[in-house]
Design a protein around this motif. Sequence first.
Motif, short mmCIF file in Angstrom:
data_model
loop_
_atom_site.label_atom_id
_atom_site.label_comp_id
_atom_site.label_asym_id
_atom_site.label_seq_id
_atom_site.Cartn_x
_atom_site.Cartn_y
_atom_site.Cartn_z
N ALA A 250 0.83 -1.21 0.00
CA ALA A 250 0.00 0.00 0.00
C ALA A 250 0.86 1.26 0.00
O ALA A 250 0.55 2.25 -0.68
N GLU A 251 1.99 1.25 0.75
CA GLU A 251 2.87 2.42 0.77
C GLU A 251 3.60 2.58 -0.56
O GLU A 251 3.83 3.70 -1.02
N GLN B 104 2.37 1.71 -3.50
CA GLN B 104 1.37 2.25 -4.42
C GLN B 104 1.13 3.73 -4.17
O GLN B 104 0.96 4.52 -5.12
#
Length: 436
Positions: free
Chosen positions: A163-164, A166
């Motif tokens: 997620a980080e 992205q």
Amino acid sequence: MPTSPFDPTHLTREQVLQALRHMDREGPRMPLSTVYDLVYRSKRYAPRAVAQLAYRLALGQPEARWPLPAGAPTNRILENLSFTIATKRPTLENSPLLDGDVAAQERMQELYTGATREVVRPTKERKAPEATEVHEPQPAYEHATVTTYTREMALAELFIPEAELQAAQAALRRRRNLILQGPPGTGKTFLARRLAWLALGATDAARIELVQFHPSYSYEDFVQGFRPDAHGQFRLQNGILADFCHRAAQDPERPYFLLIDELNRGHVARIFGELLLLLEADKRGPAHAVRLPYSPAGSPPFFVPANVYVIGTMNLADRSLAPLDYALRRRFAFVRLQPEFGDPLREFLAARGVPAAVIDQLTTRLTALNQTIADDPELGPDFCIGHSYFCQPPTSPAEAAGWLRLILEQEIAPLLDDYWLDQPAKAAQHKKKLLA
């Protein structure tokens, strides 16, 4: 003859190398210049002939004429592309040694300090001095072979969640300018290069330029200014940014990445100059071009192409560094990196044979130490110890304990002495816990 508006200053090093390879394949090289030689891999070429062929190959027009005269105008283009232009030693026409001791003649030539003249052609009564073989210094390295780079490969070697990753990619696409900030040793430069590779889809070093700022770095180094050439004469030269933008402008369909390491170690506002305007995502392209202050009247204006992306890294722990001003900050998106002593590092070390007991000792002690540093009101989270110190474990599991001990003693403990410089008892207490 066909003509083209192609700016000769936009010629690239790869196009010149293509011309040199073409000339070598075709057999005998073109006649050498009487004053200058382009020296590449111990071979000599006429500079204007090389530039002419590179120009024709770039345009795809075999009859196109190189628009600049021979000599300094053409040499300057080639020197800006990191090619060596050698001036032939002038023949001393009135020297009584011309027909005698060649070594003595050469020693006299070394004293010559005037303007370059053409070498006198040999005649029956006069012998030309023997040419001295000139070798261009061998490159210190060669670019690695380009390979495909995927998200799965990035996640396997980065210590951040998907997620980080992205979120960082989204910020870079949105703003085209990204700063990775955090404590030392958190992999900021490592991540910057991987973000570029992910956007390129390959480890293509030809479209990535890395520069590191420092207190002596200037606008003249980065954008444009007067700097000495190989002959000790000051002349107007493009800096790294201008050359990089010219390359990117010739290849508008593919992204190019400028990586600036230790961005806040230089005087950023002074180094960037017009970039305060031109870096903005909506100020890219020829429509927003400006004339650079050193450029002479009539020079083409400068712009940052839309396919140029800038990724900077910032170390927040050094108190001697000035913070970025707000005018510059609003041109960038910011991503903060943290030390990672959790599962990603544990899995990384285990895969390389580090025993579980050593991994537990490392992660437990560094997590506790970082909590102490973060809670200290005179330090804070920016001074935490990064995981990069421990990313090169030994190949033998038997050496792992000694490897960890050496890093803690030789690299981490001295940092604690600096952190608590005016509190030596406190520094000694924390070193004792770390090395117990």
